[in-house]
Design an enzyme around this catalytic site. Structure first.
Site, PDB file in Angstrom:
ATOM      1  CE  LYS A 201      -4.078   2.031   1.918  1.00 56.00           C
ATOM      2  NZ  LYS A 201      -4.603   2.157   0.543  1.00 56.00           N
ATOM      3  CE1 TYR A 202       4.304   6.385  -2.374  1.00 59.03           C
ATOM      4  CE2 TYR A 202       2.319   7.726  -2.618  1.00 59.03           C
ATOM      5  CZ  TYR A 202       3.696   7.615  -2.536  1.00 59.03           C
ATOM      6  OH  TYR A 202       4.474   8.743  -2.621  1.00 59.03           O
ATOM      7  CG  HIS A 208      12.792   7.072   6.243  1.00 64.29           C
ATOM      8  ND1 HIS A 208      13.073   6.243   5.189  1.00 64.29           N
ATOM      9  CD2 HIS A 208      13.733   6.796   7.182  1.00 64.29           C
ATOM     10  CE1 HIS A 208      14.139   5.501   5.466  1.00 64.29           C
ATOM     11  NE2 HIS A 208      14.562   5.823   6.683  1.00 64.29           N
ATOM     12  CD  GLU A 275      15.849   2.586   5.476  1.00 68.50           C
ATOM     13  OE1 GLU A 275      16.778   3.384   5.352  1.00 68.50           O
ATOM     14  OE2 GLU A 275      15.161   2.187   4.506  1.00 68.50           O
ATOM     15  CD  GLU A 287      15.604  -0.802   2.473  1.00 76.04           C
ATOM     16  OE1 GLU A 287      16.082  -1.789   1.890  1.00 76.04           O
ATOM     17  OE2 GLU A 287      15.783   0.353   2.093  1.00 76.04           O
ATOM     18  CG  ASN A 289      19.354   0.200   4.877  1.00 74.57           C
ATOM     19  OD1 ASN A 289      19.043  -0.406   3.847  1.00 74.57           O
ATOM     20  ND2 ASN A 289      18.861   1.371   5.166  1.00 74.57           N
ATOM     21  NE  ARG A 291      24.013   1.597   4.139  1.00 76.06           N
ATOM     22  CZ  ARG A 291      22.853   1.533   3.506  1.00 76.06           C
ATOM     23  NH1 ARG A 291      22.499   0.429   2.886  1.00 76.06           N
ATOM     24  NH2 ARG A 291      22.035   2.564   3.477  1.00 76.06           N
ATOM     25  CB  VAL A 294      25.041   8.371   5.096  1.00 75.92           C
ATOM     26  CG1 VAL A 294      25.457   9.838   5.017  1.00 75.92           C
ATOM     27  CG2 VAL A 294      25.441   7.637   3.822  1.00 75.92           C
ATOM     28  NE  ARG A 336      22.412  11.727   3.932  1.00 74.23           N
ATOM     29  CZ  ARG A 336      22.259  10.481   3.530  1.00 74.23           C
ATOM     30  NH1 ARG A 336      22.660  10.134   2.309  1.00 74.23           N
ATOM     31  NH2 ARG A 336      21.713   9.588   4.315  1.00 74.23           N
TER      32      ARG A 336
HETATM   33  P1  ADP Z   1      15.375   1.855  -1.172  1.00 77.92           P
HETATM   34  O1  ADP Z   1      15.954   0.640  -0.524  1.00 77.92           O
HETATM   35  O2  ADP Z   1      15.412   1.788  -2.660  1.00 77.92           O
HETATM   36  O3  ADP Z   1      15.901   3.140  -0.597  1.00 77.92           O
HETATM   37  P2  ADP Z   1      12.993   1.889   0.500  1.00 77.92           P
HETATM   38  O4  ADP Z   1      12.118   0.709   0.585  1.00 77.92           O
HETATM   39  O5  ADP Z   1      13.949   2.149   1.635  1.00 77.92           O
HETATM   40  O6  ADP Z   1      13.811   1.827  -0.873  1.00 77.92           O
HETATM   41  O7  ADP Z   1      12.123   3.182   0.290  1.00 77.92           O
HETATM   42  C1  ADP Z   1      12.717   4.436   0.070  1.00 77.92           C
HETATM   43  C2  ADP Z   1      11.716   5.558   0.268  1.00 77.92           C
HETATM   44  O8  ADP Z   1      10.560   5.374  -0.559  1.00 77.92           O
HETATM   45  C3  ADP Z   1      11.164   5.677   1.674  1.00 77.92           C
HETATM   46  O9  ADP Z   1      12.008   6.404   2.526  1.00 77.92           O
HETATM   47  C4  ADP Z   1       9.842   6.370   1.423  1.00 77.92           C
HETATM   48  O10 ADP Z   1      10.043   7.746   1.254  1.00 77.92           O
HETATM   49  C5  ADP Z   1       9.380   5.807   0.094  1.00 77.92           C
HETATM   50  N1  ADP Z   1       8.468   4.644   0.280  1.00 77.92           N
HETATM   51  C6  ADP Z   1       8.813   3.335   0.286  1.00 77.92           C
HETATM   52  N2  ADP Z   1       7.736   2.543   0.490  1.00 77.92           N
HETATM   53  C7  ADP Z   1       6.668   3.354   0.605  1.00 77.92           C
HETATM   54  C8  ADP Z   1       5.254   3.148   0.827  1.00 77.92           C
HETATM   55  N3  ADP Z   1       4.720   1.920   0.978  1.00 77.92           N
HETATM   56  N4  ADP Z   1       4.458   4.244   0.902  1.00 77.92           N
HETATM   57  C9  ADP Z   1       4.976   5.490   0.761  1.00 77.92           C
HETATM   58  N5  ADP Z   1       6.271   5.763   0.530  1.00 77.92           N
HETATM   59  C10 ADP Z   1       7.120   4.709   0.460  1.00 77.92           C
END
Ligand code: ADP
Length: 445
Positions: A201-202, A208, A275, A287, A289, A291, A294, A336
């Site tokens: 779902k978006y 974040h 995250e 997800e 990370n 490691r 930054v 940054r």
């Molecule tokens: P990547 O590993 O490519 O960085 P992520 O899964 O960490 O991808 O997602 C990166 C960014 O994308 C998040 O910080 C957020 O801003 C946006 N994002 C990811 N999933 C969603 C979601 N389900 N709904 C809204 N934004 C999302």
């Protein structure tokens, strides 16, 4: 016991790792490409080895050359930093098979968390909340549409092997999703060699928020509070802070426990980041990370823990240096500083003709810059991290404005003017943040 550490990286993080090794009394080996001969990490390390031509594929990603450099110099451990080979499970395995200490999590933990669809499933099985979505990679367009209709539009397609914001596509209805499905698969296939995509779902206005964890080889997993990283452009973070303006002690505890559960689910060791997206009081795993990140310094400033030193301890088999989850004290924010045009974001390589770094109360700068340094065009554009610390957010905002205005870089364009403008923004000052912040900020005059 570790005696000599090879740093398989460049730039500010290589310098940061050298600093930790110095403090721990460990010798250091820098590796560098032909484009980085004059880089600060090469100058500061005890020894250095050129590992190949400028393109990362032939140098910083060249496993054979890096292992050979370790053998020639007698290094007994490898720290991968972030980016490049840091989350490459195969590299971690090769390092270990060569009898070297890998300063990072077990290869299997890297592998499990590296496949985002597998990671979701693994942590969900331990009760960690995930964004509603698919449990497996999607087999067909129609399966995607059916699932999207049950969880509700908008949805986001993500590459299982994805990273760095690549391979993600938002769809608002079935027609868009059918179209996005094929594009996302192709993109994933091209970028990562694996076409698997899954769907979530978006969320329309999430923050974040991520949790730093640290685990030793004796079964202890600690959480070190959160970092709010909502200020991002094209999924690339620009400003990070800790604590988050909206996380209560109860939420911090709940998210910390979820992060620990996620780490335990894969037998994690070392430094890692879990995250989450946070919206309307709910948090969802996104997800992990595997490691050092930054933005790790903001956590160091509010917890008093040196995370890189802690990585060295863990890798050499010692216990964590603290027994309870550290309490957060004060406030820290990282900016940054990239070699980019602050308006168009076009990369701006070139020679640094003048440099003045800010200092004074509550200011830390992690950088590989010096006057006369030539910023090469081959790698990411991060030049420096300005990290500001204070008793509370207001003090940090005042100190940040002072430090940014006293940070002078000439010869290349930087994001300093952008940060100064963000500091004046009312929503930013009030801590009214979401991952959509920059979109709105850049669109307003
Ligand atoms: P990547 O590993 O490519 O960085 P992520 O899964 O960490 O991808 O997602 C990166 C960014 O994308 C998040 O910080 C957020 O801003 C946006 N994002 C990811 N999933 C969603 C979601 N389900 N709904 C809204 N934004 C999302």
């Amino acid at each position: 016991m570790i005696r000599k550490v090879l740093i398989a990286n460049r730039g500010e993080i290589a310098v940061r790792i050298i600093a930790a090794c110095r403090e721990a009394g460990l010798a250091t080996v820098a590796v560098h490409s032909e484009a980085d001969r004059d880089s600060l990490h090469v100058r500061l390390a005890d020894e250095s080895v050129c590992i190949g031509p400028p393109y990362a594929k032939e140098s910083y990603l060249n496993i054979t050359a890096i292992i050979a450099a370790a053998e020639i110099t007698g290094a007994d451990a490898i720290h991968p930093g972030y980016g490049f080979l840091a989350e490459n499970a195969h590299f971690a395995e090769v390092v270990q098979e060569c009898g070297l200490t890998w300063i990072g999590p077990p290869p299997n933990a890297i592998r499990l968390m590296g496949d985002k669809a597998v990671a979701r499933k693994t942590v969900a099985a331990r009760g960690v909340p995930v964004v509603p979505g698919s449990q497996e990679p999607l087999a067909s367009r129609e399966e995607a549409v059916e699932l999207a209709q049950t969880i509700g539009f908008p949805v986001i397609l993500k590459a299982s092997a994805g990273g760095g914001g690549k391979g993600m596509r938002v769809a608002n209805d079935a027609r868009e999703l059918r179209h996005a499905f094929d594009t996302a698969r192709h993109e994933a296939e091209r970028a990562f060699g694996v076409g698997d995509v899954y769907l979530e779902k978006y969320l329309t206005h999430p923050r974040h928020i991520e949790i730093q964890v640290m685990a030793d080889q004796h079964g202890k997993v600690a959480s070190l509070g959160e970092r709010e990283c909502s200020i991002q452009r094209r999924h690339q973070k620009l400003i990070e802070e800790s604590p988050s303006p909206v996380i209560t002690p109860e939420l911090r505890k709940a998210m910390g426990d979820a992060a620990i559960a996620a780490a335990k689910a894969v037998g994690y060791e070392g430094a890692g980041t879990v995250e989450f997206l946070f919206q309307d009081g709910q948090f969802y795993f996104m997800e992990m990370n595997t490691r050092i990140q930054v933005e790790h310094p903001v956590t160091e400033l509010v917890t008093g823990v040196d995370l890189v030193l802690e990585q060295l301890r863990v890798a050499s088999g010692q216990r964590l240096s603290f027994s309870r989850n550290p309490k957060l004290s004060g406030h820290a924010m990282e900016f940054r500083i990239n070699a980019e045009d602050p308006e168009t974001f076009a990369p701006s390589p070139g020679t640094v003709s003048f440099l003045a770094l800010p200092g004074g109360p509550g200011v830390r700068v992690d950088t590989h810059l010096y006057r006369g340094y030539r910023v090469p065009p081959y790698y990411d554009s991060l030049l420096a991290k300005l990290i500001v610390f204070g008793q509370n957010r207001e003090e940090v905002l005042r100190r940040a404005r002072r430090a940014l205005s006293m940070f002078v870089v000439e010869g290349v364009k930087t994001t300093i003017p952008l940060h100064l403008r963000i500091l004046e923004d009312r929503d930013f000052r009030e801590g009214n943040l979401s991952t959509r912040f920059m979109e709105r900020f850049l669109a307003s005059p």
